[in-house]
Design an enzyme around this catalytic site. Structure first.
Site, mmCIF file in Angstrom:
data_model
loop_
_atom_site.group_PDB
_atom_site.id
_atom_site.type_symbol
_atom_site.label_atom_id
_atom_site.label_comp_id
_atom_site.label_asym_id
_atom_site.label_seq_id
_atom_site.Cartn_x
_atom_site.Cartn_y
_atom_site.Cartn_z
ATOM 1 N N HIS A 1 0.832 -1.211 0.000
ATOM 2 C CA HIS A 1 0.000 0.000 0.000
ATOM 3 C C HIS A 1 0.868 1.264 0.000
ATOM 4 O O HIS A 1 0.488 2.276 -0.585
ATOM 5 C CB HIS A 1 -0.942 -0.003 1.201
ATOM 6 C CG HIS A 1 -2.171 -0.825 0.995
ATOM 7 N ND1 HIS A 1 -3.448 -0.348 1.159
ATOM 8 C CD2 HIS A 1 -2.316 -2.124 0.625
ATOM 9 C CE1 HIS A 1 -4.330 -1.305 0.889
ATOM 10 N NE2 HIS A 1 -3.667 -2.395 0.577
ATOM 11 N N ASP A 2 2.024 1.204 0.667
ATOM 12 C CA ASP A 2 2.909 2.364 0.670
ATOM 13 C C ASP A 2 3.463 2.616 -0.729
ATOM 14 O O ASP A 2 3.407 3.737 -1.238
ATOM 15 C CB ASP A 2 4.065 2.157 1.656
ATOM 16 C CG ASP A 2 4.988 3.367 1.711
ATOM 17 O OD1 ASP A 2 4.467 4.501 1.801
ATOM 18 O OD2 ASP A 2 6.217 3.200 1.648
ATOM 19 N N GLY B 1 4.901 6.188 -4.155
ATOM 20 C CA GLY B 1 6.138 5.407 -4.157
ATOM 21 C C GLY B 1 6.506 4.900 -2.772
ATOM 22 O O GLY B 1 5.838 5.195 -1.774
ATOM 23 N N ASP C 1 7.995 5.392 0.077
ATOM 24 C CA ASP C 1 8.593 6.498 0.831
ATOM 25 C C ASP C 1 8.092 6.562 2.267
ATOM 26 O O ASP C 1 8.280 7.568 2.959
ATOM 27 C CB ASP C 1 8.305 7.833 0.127
ATOM 28 C CG ASP C 1 6.820 8.203 0.140
ATOM 29 O OD1 ASP C 1 5.995 7.304 0.424
ATOM 30 O OD2 ASP C 1 6.493 9.366 -0.131
ATOM 31 N N SER D 1 5.273 7.065 3.347
ATOM 32 C CA SER D 1 4.242 8.094 3.569
ATOM 33 C C SER D 1 2.993 7.487 4.216
ATOM 34 O O SER D 1 2.222 8.196 4.864
ATOM 35 C CB SER D 1 3.881 8.798 2.261
ATOM 36 O OG SER D 1 3.537 7.874 1.258
ATOM 37 N N PRO E 1 -5.532 -1.502 -6.079
ATOM 38 C CA PRO E 1 -6.469 -2.441 -6.717
ATOM 39 C C PRO E 1 -7.637 -2.789 -5.804
ATOM 40 O O PRO E 1 -7.467 -2.880 -4.587
ATOM 41 C CB PRO E 1 -5.600 -3.681 -6.987
ATOM 42 C CG PRO E 1 -4.417 -3.552 -6.095
ATOM 43 C CD PRO E 1 -4.206 -2.094 -5.860
ATOM 44 N N HIS F 1 -1.506 -13.064 -1.136
ATOM 45 C CA HIS F 1 -2.791 -13.434 -0.524
ATOM 46 C C HIS F 1 -2.761 -14.866 0.019
ATOM 47 O O HIS F 1 -3.765 -15.351 0.515
ATOM 48 C CB HIS F 1 -3.940 -13.265 -1.526
ATOM 49 C CG HIS F 1 -4.311 -11.835 -1.764
ATOM 50 N ND1 HIS F 1 -5.212 -11.427 -2.727
ATOM 51 C CD2 HIS F 1 -3.901 -10.694 -1.151
ATOM 52 C CE1 HIS F 1 -5.339 -10.111 -2.700
ATOM 53 N NE2 HIS F 1 -4.551 -9.638 -1.753
ATOM 54 N N ASP G 1 -6.463 -17.627 2.279
ATOM 55 C CA ASP G 1 -6.115 -18.974 1.828
ATOM 56 C C ASP G 1 -6.737 -19.954 2.815
ATOM 57 O O ASP G 1 -6.292 -20.048 3.961
ATOM 58 C CB ASP G 1 -4.587 -19.125 1.786
ATOM 59 C CG ASP G 1 -4.127 -20.533 1.448
ATOM 60 O OD1 ASP G 1 -4.959 -21.457 1.396
ATOM 61 O OD2 ASP G 1 -2.911 -20.715 1.246
ATOM 62 N N ASP H 1 3.306 -19.832 0.606
ATOM 63 C CA ASP H 1 3.541 -20.912 -0.352
ATOM 64 C C ASP H 1 2.690 -20.695 -1.602
ATOM 65 O O ASP H 1 2.005 -19.683 -1.728
ATOM 66 C CB ASP H 1 3.236 -22.284 0.289
ATOM 67 C CG ASP H 1 1.811 -22.370 0.844
ATOM 68 O OD1 ASP H 1 0.955 -21.580 0.403
ATOM 69 O OD2 ASP H 1 1.559 -23.220 1.716
#
Length: 327
Positions: free
Chosen positions: A66-67, A72, A74, A76, A165, A195, A247, A255
Site C-alpha cells: 500500500h505504501d 512510491g 517512501d 508516507s 487495486p 494473498h 487462503d 507458499d
C-alpha cells in the site's frame, strides 16, 4: 558576459545535484559504513514482534504494498495527522492492521537504540527490510533488499484515490494499474500470491456469495461448496469486523497453495479468481501452482521491482526521526 558566466557556474552545481539525486541507485550495502548491522537489528525486532502475533506477517506485507503504490516506497503511509487527512485515513487503507505499523515502529526504535545507527536509516528502508523478514518467517524466500530510500514528507488522503487495486477488479484493470508502476502481468500475478497470507473482511467479497447477479446469486467462477462455507462464516448482516483467511488451506504459510486454490475456484476476491478464469493469465497461475520454486523466483523479482517504485534518494526526502511524523 561575465555575469552570464557567473550564472552558468551558479546553476551548474544545482543541476549536478539534481541529476545525482535523480540517478542515485538503491544498493544492498547502502548502510555498510553508517549502520552495518541494520539487517540483523531489523530481523531481531521483527522476529520478536512475530512471536507476539502472527498478524505481524500479513500486516507488514500489505503495508509495504500500500505504501509503494501511493507516492512510491517512501513510508508516507506511516505518517499520522490529527485531522485524519493522511493516506492511512483513506477508506482503502483504514483496514490496514495496526500490527504492521507497530512492526516498523519497533524496528525503527531498535535501529535507533544503536548509537552508530541513530537517525541514519529511513523508515522506508526499515519497512522494506521488515517485509522481507515476514516473508521468510512464514516459509517464503529470502531475498536481497535494495536500500537507500529516503522518507517522504507528504501524505494525503486524496493521493490514495484510485491508486490501489480493488477486490472486484478484472484482469485489464489489474494490468493497467500495475503497469503504471512498471510491473508486468507476471509481476502482478506473483504479487497477488501474497494473498497466501492474511485475511479479508466479509464485506469485501459478500457480493460474490449473496447477490452476484439477478440470475446467479453466487459468482459462477466461485467453487460452490466453498461459497457455502463462506456463507456460514459470513452470514448476511455479519459484524463488519469479522474477517476470514484469504487462503483456506495454509493461511499461515507463504507458499504456492494460493494458486492451487484458484485452480479449484477458491479465490476469495474476484481479482484473485480472475487470474485463473481469464485465459490470458491462466498459464502463469498453472505454472506457479505446479512449482513453488517458480513462484518464489517470480515473487522475488516482482518485490525487487516494487521496492524501486517512486523512491526518493540522495537529497530528496529525509530520514525521519519518528516514522509517524515529518522532521
Amino acid at each position: 558576459m561575465a555575469n552570464r558566466i557567473k550564472v552558468v557556474f551558479f546553476l551548474l552545481p544545482l543541476l549536478l545535484t539534481t541529476i545525482s539525486a535523480q540517478t542515485t541507485k538503491l544498493t544492498p550495502n547502502f548502510y555498510r559504513t553508517t549502520c552495518p548491522n541494520v539487517e540483523s537489528i531489523v530481523q531481531s525486532a521483527v522476529r520478536q514482534k512475530f512471536q507476539q502475533t502472527f498478524v505481524t506477517a500479513p500486516a507488514t506485507l500489505r503495508l509495504f504494498f500500500h505504501d509503494c503504490f501511493v507516492r512510491g516506497c517512501d513510508a508516507s503511509i506511516l505518517l499520522a495527522s490529527a485531522n485524519g487527512n493522511n493516506e492511512k485515513d483513506h477508506p482503502d487503507d483504514i483496514s490496514l492492521a495496526g500490527d504492521g505499523f507497530d512492526t516498523v515502529i519497533k524496528a525503527k526504535a531498535a535501529v535507533d537504540s544503536n548509537p552508530q545507527c541513530r537517525n541514519k536509516v529511513s523508515c522506508a528502508d526499515i519497512l522494506a527490510l521488515a517485509t522481507r523478514e515476514v516473508v521468510q518467517l512464514t516459509g517464503g524466500p529470502f531475498y536481497t533488499v535494495e536500500l537507500g530510500r529516503r522518507d517522504g514528507r507528504i501524505s494525503t488522503k486524496a493521493s490514495v484515490q484510485r491508486q490501489l487495486p480493488h477486490p472486484n477488479f478484472n484482469l485489464d484493470q489489474l494490468n493497467s494499474m500495475f503497469a503504471t508502476h512498471g510491473l508486468s502481468q507476471t509481476d502482478m500475478i506473483a504479487l497477488s500470491g501474497a494473498h497466501t497470507l492474511g485475511f479479508a473482511h466479509c464485506g469485501k467479497f459478500s457480493n460474490r456469495i449473496y447477490n452476484f447477479s439477478p440470475r446467479n446469486p453466487v459468482d459462477p467462477t466461485l467453487n460452490f461448496q466453498y461459497a457455502m462455507q463462506l456463507r456460514q462464516m459470513c452470514p448476511r448482516n455479519v459484524d463488519p469486523r469479522i474477517a476470514i483467511n484469504m487462503d483456506p488451506n495454509t493461511p499461515r504459510t507463504f507458499d504456492n497453495v494460493y494458486y492451487k486454490n484458484l485452480q479449484q475456484g477458491k479465490g476469495l476476491f474476484t481479482s484473485d479468481q480472475v487470474l485463473f478464469s481469464d485465459r490470458r493469465s491462466r498459464n502463469t497461475v498453472n505454472l506457479f501452482a505446479s512449482s513453488n520454486a517458480a513462484f518464489n523466483q517470480a515473487f522475488v523479482a516482482a518485490m525487487t521491482k516494487l521496492g524501486r517504485v517512486g523512491v526518493l534518494t540522495g537529497n530528496q526526502g529525509e530520514i525521519r526521526r519518528d516514522c509517524t511524523r515529518p522532521n
